[in-house]
Design a protein around this motif. Structure first.
Motif: not given
Length: 238
Positions: A114-118, A181-183, A204-208, A213-215
Motif C-alpha cells: 500500500g506504500g506506507s513506510v515504517r 517519500r514513498q517513491i 508511470v507518467s505520474s511517477v515521472k 519534483s524529487l530531483f
C-alpha cells in the motif's frame, strides 16, 4: 529394573528417584512454558533464526508486525520478505558478526504493502558453535516510526523557516511529500519507474512527475545521485 522376590516380576528400581525426576521435568517444562508466554506478551518484536535466515521462533509482536501468525512464520526464511535488491546486503551484514563482535544494532526502513513506510530499530545477537561458526541469531526490535515521523516533521518545519527567512536550505532538511517519500524509498532499493507505479498504484507518467519534483528538491540530476543523497541523509539504510 529389579525382580520381585515373591512373584518374580520385574519392576522399575528406585521408584522414589524416578518420581522426583518426573516432578523436576514437569517443573522445568512449566518454567519454559511461562518464559515463552512472557516473550509472547512483550511489546518488542523478538525472533530467533539460523544463518540462512530461517526463523525458528517469533513472538506474537513480531508476527503481528508482518500480518501473520507465529506458526506461519516459523520455518520461513525472512530474507524472502526483503526486496530482491537488498538481499545480498542482508546476507553480507549477517556475515559481519564475529566472536569478538557478536552484537550489532541497525535501523530498517520498510515500504509496506500500500506504500506506507515504517521504521524499525533492531539489536541482534550472534551465538557461536564450538568451532567458531555462527549457530544462530536472536533479534529484538521495536517500531520507531512515530519518532522518525516527528524527526521528518521537524526537518520540514526547519526548511519552511529557512524559506521564510530567505536563507538557502540545508539539503538534510529538504521536505518531501508523503508520495515523494514513498517513491524515494523505492528508488533507494532499486525499483524502476514501472515497478514503482505498480507498487503504489500510479501511472508511470505520474511517477515521472513525482521523480522530477524529487530531483529538484534534492538538487540532483539522476536516480543514482538521488539514492546517494537519500542514503547520506539516512545512513541506517546503507
Amino acid at each position: 529394573m529389579a525382580r520381585d522376590r515373591e512373584t518374580g516380576n520385574l519392576h522399575p528400581a528406585n521408584v522414589d528417584g524416578d518420581t522426583d525426576a518426573e516432578k523436576e521435568i514437569a517443573r522445568l517444562t512449566g518454567v519454559i512454558h511461562d518464559l515463552w508466554q512472557i516473550l509472547d506478551q512483550q511489546g518488542e518484536m523478538i525472533c530467533r533464526f539460523r544463518p540462512d535466515t530461517t526463523l525458528t521462533y517469533v513472538n506474537q509482536a513480531y508476527a503481528a508486525y508482518y500480518g501473520k501468525r507465529p506458526e506461519e512464520m516459523v520455518g520461513m526464511r525472512f530474507i524472502t520478505m526483503a526486496p530482491p535488491a537488498r538481499r545480498t546486503q542482508v546476507m553480507a551484514y549477517l556475515r559481519t558478526f564475529t566472536p569478538e563482535k557478536p552484537i550489532n544494532t541497525f535501523e530498517l526502513r520498510t515500504v509496506k504493502a500500500g506504500g506506507s513506510v515504517r521504521w524499525t530499530w533492531w539489536r541482534e545477537y550472534a551465538h557461536f558453535a564450538a568451532d567458531g561458526s555462527i549457530d544462530h541469531f536472536h533479534s529484538i526490535g521495536r517500531d520507531v516510526t512515530e519518532m522518525r515521523l516527528m524527526e521528518l516533521a521537524l526537518a520540514d518545519a526547519r526548511f519552511r523557516l529557512r524559506r521564510k527567512e530567505s536563507r538557502p536550505p540545508d539539503p538534510s532538511d529538504v521536505p518531501l511529500s508523503r508520495r515523494e517519500r514513498q517513491i524515494a524509498d523505492l528508488i533507494v532499493v532499486g525499483h524502476t519507474n514501472k515497478q514503482i507505479a505498480g507498487e503504489l498504484g500510479l501511472q508511470v507518467s505520474s511517477v515521472k512527475v513525482y521523480i522530477t519534483s524529487l530531483f529538484r528538491k534534492l538538487e540532483v540530476r539522476n536516480r543514482t545521485q538521488a539514492a546517494t543523497r537519500l542514503l547520506e541523509q539516512d545512513p541506517a539504510d546503507s
